[in-house]
Design a protein around this motif. Structure first.
Motif, PDB file in Angstrom:
ATOM      1  N   GLY A  78      11.580   1.925  -9.854  1.00 31.99           N
ATOM      2  CA  GLY A  78      10.475   2.326  -8.852  1.00 31.99           C
ATOM      3  C   GLY A  78       9.830   1.260  -9.294  1.00 31.99           C
ATOM      4  N   HIS A  79       9.791  -0.131  -9.636  1.00 38.29           N
ATOM      5  CA  HIS A  79       9.136  -1.205  -9.540  1.00 38.29           C
ATOM      6  C   HIS A  79       8.662  -1.849  -8.192  1.00 38.29           C
ATOM      7  N   TYR A  80       7.145  -1.792  -8.270  1.00 42.45           N
ATOM      8  CA  TYR A  80       7.125  -3.115  -7.047  1.00 42.45           C
ATOM      9  C   TYR A  80       6.599  -4.025  -7.049  1.00 42.45           C
ATOM     10  N   VAL A  81       6.787  -5.651  -6.031  1.00 47.20           N
ATOM     11  CA  VAL A  81       6.361  -6.721  -6.270  1.00 47.20           C
ATOM     12  C   VAL A  81       5.800  -6.621  -4.729  1.00 47.20           C
ATOM     13  N   ALA A  82       4.815  -8.060  -4.458  1.00 48.05           N
ATOM     14  CA  ALA A  82       5.396  -9.081  -3.546  1.00 48.05           C
ATOM     15  C   ALA A  82       5.813 -10.118  -3.238  1.00 48.05           C
ATOM     16  N   GLU A 100       2.455  -0.481  -7.421  1.00 50.48           N
ATOM     17  CA  GLU A 100       2.740  -0.152  -5.652  1.00 50.48           C
ATOM     18  C   GLU A 100       0.666  -0.944  -4.946  1.00 50.48           C
ATOM     19  N   THR A 101       0.477  -0.775  -6.237  1.00 54.09           N
ATOM     20  CA  THR A 101      -1.390  -1.004  -5.146  1.00 54.09           C
ATOM     21  C   THR A 101      -1.454  -2.373  -5.498  1.00 54.09           C
ATOM     22  N   THR A 102      -0.445  -3.388  -6.422  1.00 54.32           N
ATOM     23  CA  THR A 102      -0.259  -4.870  -6.616  1.00 54.32           C
ATOM     24  C   THR A 102      -0.354  -5.218  -5.277  1.00 54.32           C
ATOM     25  N   ALA A 103       1.339  -4.479  -4.923  1.00 57.53           N
ATOM     26  CA  ALA A 103       2.319  -5.448  -3.772  1.00 57.53           C
ATOM     27  C   ALA A 103       1.255  -4.888  -2.567  1.00 57.53           C
ATOM     28  N   ALA A 104       0.843  -3.344  -2.429  1.00 57.77           N
ATOM     29  CA  ALA A 104      -0.213  -3.471  -1.184  1.00 57.77           C
ATOM     30  C   ALA A 104      -0.722  -4.222  -0.906  1.00 57.77           C
ATOM     31  N   GLY A 105      -2.000  -4.084  -1.922  1.00 56.30           N
ATOM     32  CA  GLY A 105      -2.717  -5.619  -1.450  1.00 56.30           C
ATOM     33  C   GLY A 105      -2.916  -6.620  -1.585  1.00 56.30           C
ATOM     34  N   CYS A 106      -1.629  -7.330  -2.182  1.00 59.55           N
ATOM     35  CA  CYS A 106      -1.302  -8.165  -1.529  1.00 59.55           C
ATOM     36  C   CYS A 106      -0.598  -8.548  -0.551  1.00 59.55           C
ATOM     37  N   LEU A 107      -0.364  -7.519   0.503  1.00 63.75           N
ATOM     38  CA  LEU A 107       0.286  -6.906   2.019  1.00 63.75           C
ATOM     39  C   LEU A 107      -0.679  -7.171   2.330  1.00 63.75           C
ATOM     40  N   LEU A 108      -1.532  -6.357   2.306  1.00 58.69           N
ATOM     41  CA  LEU A 108      -3.120  -6.003   3.285  1.00 58.69           C
ATOM     42  C   LEU A 108      -4.086  -7.254   2.518  1.00 58.69           C
ATOM     43  N   ASP A 131       6.988   5.360  -2.994  1.00 60.27           N
ATOM     44  CA  ASP A 131       6.837   4.453  -1.880  1.00 60.27           C
ATOM     45  C   ASP A 131       6.611   5.719  -1.411  1.00 60.27           C
ATOM     46  N   LEU A 132       6.001   7.023  -1.640  1.00 57.08           N
ATOM     47  CA  LEU A 132       4.835   7.826  -0.509  1.00 57.08           C
ATOM     48  C   LEU A 132       3.201   7.735  -0.629  1.00 57.08           C
ATOM     49  N   LEU A 133       2.843   6.540  -1.967  1.00 59.26           N
ATOM     50  CA  LEU A 133       1.337   5.620  -2.261  1.00 59.26           C
ATOM     51  C   LEU A 133       1.523   4.859  -1.589  1.00 59.26           C
ATOM     52  N   THR A 134       1.643   3.936  -0.376  1.00 64.85           N
ATOM     53  CA  THR A 134       2.029   3.077   0.769  1.00 64.85           C
ATOM     54  C   THR A 134       1.745   3.990   1.200  1.00 64.85           C
ATOM     55  N   GLU A 135       2.836   4.498   2.419  1.00 57.08           N
ATOM     56  CA  GLU A 135       3.285   5.674   2.848  1.00 57.08           C
ATOM     57  C   GLU A 135       1.546   5.928   3.630  1.00 57.08           C
ATOM     58  N   ASN A 136       0.900   7.043   2.611  1.00 55.25           N
ATOM     59  CA  ASN A 136       0.080   7.677   3.108  1.00 55.25           C
ATOM     60  C   ASN A 136      -1.110   6.745   3.193  1.00 55.25           C
ATOM     61  N   LEU A 137      -1.188   5.269   1.972  1.00 53.21           N
ATOM     62  CA  LEU A 137      -2.422   4.580   2.304  1.00 53.21           C
ATOM     63  C   LEU A 137      -2.259   3.551   4.112  1.00 53.21           C
ATOM     64  N   CYS A 138      -0.968   3.563   4.576  1.00 53.08           N
ATOM     65  CA  CYS A 138      -1.159   3.467   5.778  1.00 53.08           C
ATOM     66  C   CYS A 138      -1.175   3.546   6.986  1.00 53.08           C
ATOM     67  N   ARG A 139      -0.945   5.306   6.814  1.00 57.55           N
ATOM     68  CA  ARG A 139      -1.379   6.574   7.469  1.00 57.55           C
ATOM     69  C   ARG A 139      -2.230   6.389   7.901  1.00 57.55           C
ATOM     70  N   GLY A 150      20.354   4.132  -9.545  1.00 58.90           N
ATOM     71  CA  GLY A 150      19.907   4.383 -11.091  1.00 58.90           C
ATOM     72  C   GLY A 150      18.463   5.694 -10.573  1.00 58.90           C
ATOM     73  N   PRO A 151      17.843   6.748 -11.688  1.00 58.17           N
ATOM     74  CA  PRO A 151      17.159   7.246 -10.868  1.00 58.17           C
ATOM     75  C   PRO A 151      16.011   6.220 -10.670  1.00 58.17           C
ATOM     76  N   MET A 152      15.627   6.930  -9.504  1.00 54.08           N
ATOM     77  CA  MET A 152      14.185   5.512  -8.336  1.00 54.08           C
ATOM     78  C   MET A 152      14.560   4.832  -7.501  1.00 54.08           C
ATOM     79  N   SER A 153      15.680   4.562  -7.380  1.00 48.21           N
ATOM     80  CA  SER A 153      16.496   3.322  -6.789  1.00 48.21           C
ATOM     81  C   SER A 153      16.710   3.903  -5.571  1.00 48.21           C
TER      82      SER A 153
END
Length: 329
Positions: free
Chosen positions: A123-127, A15-23, A64-72, A163-166
């Motif tokens: 619960g996996h993230y990519v950019a 999630e931080t890798t995906a966020a880092g790419c977008l930022l 999702d909460l990590l990216t939400e907090n980061l953007c806020r 399924g779980p976390m989807s």
């Protein structure tokens, strides 16, 4: 179609890798520990459902909460799109790429071509930074290859998996519409919020209470497991190498606190960084005990892991209480 001048972010956690790419595409350069800390990402959960093959042990806040907090905290705008339609989901992502904007995707890594270990984890993230008639071009964690590609049909399966976390084909973009806040001020806010949430879990399988509960639950799990080698060695792998467990996130938080100390000169943050360095080592030992429990089917390794988890519960509670006091003003 690939984004011009796209510079991938190299990270250890999805999630931080995906966020880092977008930022980075917005011209915002922050280290992965800083992204994790400003995202108020440190946490813990022990999660077990009848529909799951074995319990999940997670070392961070919910997806999702990590990216939400980061953007806020950074005064950024995150735009989320979800849909049950596979066709609409692809249009949502492709439209952003066509407009020159990288897109974050949440998905189940089981279906991605480049994953060698086929484990369902939704619960996996990519950019995503490009596509053509066959492939989507993605950025994943460094250990998964960084800049990678997957067949479009497999990406569709990964995004729509249940399924779980989807999520329902979740995609998101980040934009910078306002002024950037003073980093030193939001550091203290992020640390305080993270400590407060960690210390006040709404249920007993979260935070330090969850770690203590896990020390008991793993003994029951060991006795009822139908495949100890699969259960405990897969969990050890997920914790240590797949970016779900304790040591990775404690090391990220350790480094974040050290960066925060260098920016604020607040000695308590440096002390807490040292505490999390020791805590991370203990989390690695838990994963090692799990691996040996799966290899030998000897309950001794589970009992040893339980003792370490009890100690971790105490240490993390103390460390977070110290941080809560240090950032109270």
């Amino acid at each position: 179609m690939k984004l011009a001048h796209f510079d991938p972010f190299v990270g250890q956690h999805c999630e931080t890798t995906a966020a880092g790419c977008l930022l980075r595409h917005l011209g915002i350069e922050l280290t992965e520990p800083m992204l994790f800390g400003l995202g108020e990402g440190l946490g813990f959960i022990y999660w077990n459902m009848k529909t799951m093959d074995f319990p999940f042990i997670g070392g961070r806040v919910k997806p999702d909460l990590l990216t939400e907090n980061l953007c806020r905290n950074l005064n950024l705008t995150r735009t989320i799109q979800e849909t049950v339609s596979v066709k609409k989901a692809w249009e949502n992502a492709a439209r952003l790429i066509d407009a020159g904007i990288p897109v974050g995707l949440k998905l189940d890594c089981f279906h991605l071509d480049y994953f060698s270990s086929k484990i369902h984890f939704a619960g996996h993230y990519v950019a995503m930074y490009g596509y053509d008639e066959e492939f989507a071009y993605l950025v994943d964690t460094d250990q998964q290859g960084g800049k990678v590609k997957t067949f479009l049909q497999n990406l569709a399966l990964a995004r729509s998996e249940k399924g779980p976390m989807s999520s329902r084909n979740l995609s998101y973009s980040i934009s910078c519409d306002g002024e950037r806040p003073d980093l030193r001020e939001i550091l203290k806010t992020a640390i305080h919020n993270n400590a407060k949430d960690y210390l006040r879990p709404p249920i007993t399988n979260i935070g330090y209470k969850g770690i203590l509960k896990t020390s008991r639950e793993i003994k029951k799990w060991f006795e009822t497991s139908k495949d100890r080698k699969r259960d405990f060695q897969t969990t050890a792998t997920l914790m240590e190498r797949a970016g779900t467990g304790g040591a990775l996130f404690r090391n990220l938080y350790r480094d974040f606190l050290l960066e925060a100390y260098e920016l604020t000169s607040q000695s308590e943050l440096k002390d807490a960084s040292h505490a999390f360095d020791q805590i991370a080592t203990l989390w690695t030992s838990v994963a090692d005990h799990f691996h040996e429990a799966g290899e030998t089917s000897d309950v001794k390794h589970i009992n040893d892991a339980a003792e370490v988890l009890v100690e971790l519960s105490v240490r993390e509670k103390i460390a977070m209480e110290d941080l809560l006091r240090a950032t109270a003003k």
